[in-house]
Design a protein around this motif. Structure first.
Motif, PDB file in Angstrom:
ATOM      1  N   ASN A 231       7.855 -63.650 -46.589  1.00  0.00           N
ATOM      2  CA  ASN A 231       8.001 -65.484 -46.513  1.00  0.00           C
ATOM      3  C   ASN A 231       8.966 -65.176 -45.084  1.00  0.00           C
ATOM      4  OD1 ASN A 231       6.497 -66.264 -48.539  1.00  0.00           O
ATOM      5  ND2 ASN A 231       8.696 -66.398 -49.221  1.00  0.00           N
ATOM      6  N   GLY A 232       8.349 -64.189 -44.034  1.00  0.00           N
ATOM      7  CA  GLY A 232       9.037 -64.527 -43.041  1.00  0.00           C
ATOM      8  C   GLY A 232      10.351 -63.554 -43.022  1.00  0.00           C
ATOM      9  N   LYS A 233      11.006 -63.313 -43.889  1.00  0.00           N
ATOM     10  CA  LYS A 233      12.352 -62.910 -43.649  1.00  0.00           C
ATOM     11  C   LYS A 233      12.518 -60.957 -44.271  1.00  0.00           C
ATOM     12  CE  LYS A 233      16.209 -64.558 -46.604  1.00  0.00           C
ATOM     13  NZ  LYS A 233      17.132 -64.046 -45.783  1.00  0.00           N
ATOM     14  N   HIS A 374      12.802 -62.061 -34.165  1.00  0.00           N
ATOM     15  CA  HIS A 374      11.357 -62.526 -34.953  1.00  0.00           C
ATOM     16  C   HIS A 374      11.598 -63.028 -36.676  1.00  0.00           C
ATOM     17  CE1 HIS A 374       9.681 -62.877 -31.200  1.00  0.00           C
ATOM     18  NE2 HIS A 374       9.164 -61.558 -31.145  1.00  0.00           N
ATOM     19  N   LEU A 375      12.195 -61.765 -37.130  1.00  0.00           N
ATOM     20  CA  LEU A 375      11.977 -62.293 -39.015  1.00  0.00           C
ATOM     21  C   LEU A 375      13.700 -62.544 -39.128  1.00  0.00           C
ATOM     22  CD1 LEU A 375       9.988 -59.085 -39.926  1.00  0.00           C
ATOM     23  CD2 LEU A 375       8.791 -61.822 -39.395  1.00  0.00           C
ATOM     24  N   GLN A 376      13.474 -63.429 -40.078  1.00  0.00           N
ATOM     25  CA  GLN A 376      15.135 -63.734 -40.240  1.00  0.00           C
ATOM     26  C   GLN A 376      15.690 -62.108 -41.257  1.00  0.00           C
ATOM     27  OE1 GLN A 376      15.100 -67.009 -42.813  1.00  0.00           O
ATOM     28  NE2 GLN A 376      17.256 -66.865 -43.764  1.00  0.00           N
ATOM     29  N   ALA A 417      16.331 -58.990 -28.425  1.00  0.00           N
ATOM     30  CA  ALA A 417      15.713 -58.119 -29.214  1.00  0.00           C
ATOM     31  C   ALA A 417      13.838 -59.041 -29.315  1.00  0.00           C
ATOM     32  CB  ALA A 417      15.753 -57.813 -30.539  1.00  0.00           C
ATOM     33  N   ASP A 418      14.278 -59.807 -29.510  1.00  0.00           N
ATOM     34  CA  ASP A 418      13.213 -60.672 -29.649  1.00  0.00           C
ATOM     35  C   ASP A 418      11.758 -60.988 -28.408  1.00  0.00           C
ATOM     36  OD1 ASP A 418      14.798 -62.862 -27.895  1.00  0.00           O
ATOM     37  OD2 ASP A 418      14.217 -64.037 -29.473  1.00  0.00           O
ATOM     38  N   ALA A 425       0.918 -61.952 -38.324  1.00  0.00           N
ATOM     39  CA  ALA A 425       1.642 -62.687 -39.266  1.00  0.00           C
ATOM     40  C   ALA A 425       1.857 -62.312 -39.987  1.00  0.00           C
ATOM     41  CB  ALA A 425       0.213 -63.194 -40.345  1.00  0.00           C
ATOM     42  N   PRO A 426       3.339 -62.219 -40.774  1.00  0.00           N
ATOM     43  CA  PRO A 426       4.756 -61.555 -41.225  1.00  0.00           C
ATOM     44  C   PRO A 426       4.107 -60.965 -42.831  1.00  0.00           C
ATOM     45  CG  PRO A 426       5.578 -63.698 -40.517  1.00  0.00           C
ATOM     46  CD  PRO A 426       4.224 -64.107 -40.370  1.00  0.00           C
TER      47      PRO A 426
END
Ligand SMILES: Cc1cc2nc3c(=O)[nH]c(=O)nc-3n(C[C@H](O)[C@H](O)[C@H](O)COP(=O)(O)OP(=O)(O)OC[C@H]3O[C@@H](n4cnc5c(N)ncnc54)[C@H](O)[C@@H]3O)c2cc1C
Length: 436
Positions: A231-233, A374-376, A417-418, A425-426
């Motif tokens: 979920n993006g993390k 980007h990813l938590q 880094a971003d 799509a993660p």
């Protein structure tokens, strides 16, 4: 676990140090048996804000094309690496436009200067021993034409506070009397008085010991198979020994950061640029040893004294993740040594030199990736290319400031880094083994 660092080279260890110093809980996973055993093992040993210029200088494309298949070229691309270099190479060339190149040089210099200050402070506070040299570095030239670009660079960095001296032949010999046998071949030099030198591997070992005694959990011989993303993390990593959960995962895996991140949908524009070194035991030579690192710009190579040892390092080869040692590239380094210090070359026993090859984590725009990506829960500290030793302490401190919500002492924007493309799509990954 609060902070889990992947990679125990210069960048992972300096990050660990900065976090532990802020009272943070840290675990570091390193696949090798000890600290700094990959690219940070036998590099050129120079801490050089003076060499902050990225490799993609204007006109670099032409040089690279001419090098294809030429084993004597300082920068060489092997055909098998082409497929992995296409998108990276386009970016590399795009950033060789003068305005971008100069912007990257200034940012790289700012980070290297900050880093060198931090390295000095740490050395003094902990009394670290790593064959330190504080006489600066010197570039020497055999004709005026070759001196033009380095002099222009020095003038540019002088505006940011760098100190240097332009030397005639006699002054070159005052700085390094061991160059006397080739004095007639030299027209002059540049002395970068603020640079330093030292053995990066000894530094890694000393730093690992320090962070270990201050509570960081350093786990050697543990290879991270993949990052766990849902979920993006990012919530941890998977290893052969099982999974480890963490609030933050910090990827500092050098060139191998790219495949690790690809598996979670992030295309990090960092590729391995292989370099070589040889190390010679000077105590066996029965002659005066070099006293300051001397750089041959044309060969992308340098000779650095490290206590009683002499390190000759340099050249660049794009050949994927291949770390095989090729004799022709070692010959280039021996030729450089012979060209600068013929008396050492005659005396040394060629059977007893230590050859080594390592993979510089080279970013396409010439700057490292430091910060959240980007990813938590995902942070990077990688892509330092030919300047990882020069920029390690500063990068570690900068990342720790960003993580802990403190104001960084230098502008962190150029190294964000971003700036890499966000994942479409993660991707999610499954955990195969129980989490710790
Ligand atoms: C020939 C040569 C000369 C150089 N000279 C200089 C110089 O004079 N000055 C300078 O500033 N810089 C120099 N450099 C560059 C510098 O050495 C590098 O930028 C620096 O070592 C990179 O450090 P790192 O921590 O990013 O990578 P590394 O030192 O490679 O550390 C990454 C670590 O991550 C570990 N790892 C990778 N994948 C995994 C995984 N999946 N699980 C667990 N662990 C993993 C690796 O084992 C490795 O120990 C030189 C480089 C070369 C090759």
């Amino acid at each position: 676990m609060k902070n889990l660092i992947v990679g125990g080279g210069l960048l992972g260890l300096c990050t660990a140090h900065a976090l532990v110093s802020r009272g943070e809980e840290v675990m570091l996973l390193e696949r090798q048996k000890d600290a700094g055993d990959e690219t940070s093992f036998a590099n050129g040993g120079m801490l050089t804000p003076s060499m902050a210029d990225p490799w993609n200088s204007p006109g670099v494309g032409w040089h690279v094309l001419r090098s294809i298949g030429d084993d004597s070229a300082p920068m060489l691309v092997r055909p098998q690496a082409f497929p992995s270099l296409i998108s990276w190479g386009i970016e590399f060339l795009r950033h060789s436009v003068r305005s971008r190149y100069e912007r990257a040089t200034r940012a790289s210099y700012a980070l290297a200067t900050y880093s060198l200050d931090e390295t000095r402070k740490l050395r003094e506070s902990l009394g670290l021993e790593y064959a330190v040299g504080t006489r600066g570095t010197m570039k020497v030239f055999r004709d005026q034409k070759t001196m033009r670009a380095p002099l222009a660079l020095a003038r540019m960095l002088e505006q940011q506070g760098m100190s240097y001296r332009v030397l005639d032949r006699a002054q070159v010999l005052e700085v390094e009397p061991q160059l006397e046998p080739i004095a007639d071949e030299l027209v002059g030099g540049l002395h970068f008085t603020g640079d330093e030198s030292g053995d990066a591997h000894l530094f890694c070992r000393a730093l690992a010991e320090d962070v270990g005694t201050r509570g960081a959990n350093l786990r050697f011989g543990v290879e991270v198979k993949r990052l766990i993303a849902n979920n993006g993390k990012v919530s941890g990593v998977e290893t052969k020994e099982g999974g480890f959960t963490a609030e933050r995962v910090i990827v500092a895996a050098g060139s191998y950061s790219t495949p690790l991140l690809k598996a979670v949908g992030l295309h990090l524009p960092v590729r391995p640029a292989k370099g070589y070194s040889i190390t010679i035991d000077g105590s066996e030579l029965d002659c005066d040893l070099p006293t300051i690192p001397v750089v041959d710009q044309g060969l992308h190579a340098a000779v650095t004294p490290l206590g009683q040892r002499i390190r000759v390092a340099g050249t660049a080869e794009f050949t994927g993740f291949d770390t095989q040692i090729r004799l022709a590239r070692i010959q280039n380094l021996l030729a450089l040594l012979e060209g600068l210090y013929p008396e050492i070359a005659v005396r040394m026993n060629r059977e007893r030199i230590d050859p080594w090859a390592g993979l510089r984590p080279m970013s396409a725009d010439g700057l490292p990736f430091i910060g959240s990506a980007h990813l938590q829960g995902l942070y990077l500290n990688t892509g330092h290319g030919a300047l990882g030793w020069s920029q390690a302490m500063g990068s570690g401190k900068l990342l720790a400031d960003l993580i802990c919500g403190e104001s960084p002492e230098i502008d962190s924007a150029p190294y964000r880094a971003d700036r890499i493309r966000p994942p479409k799509a993660p991707r999610e990954s499954k955990t195969a083994k129980p989490m710790r």
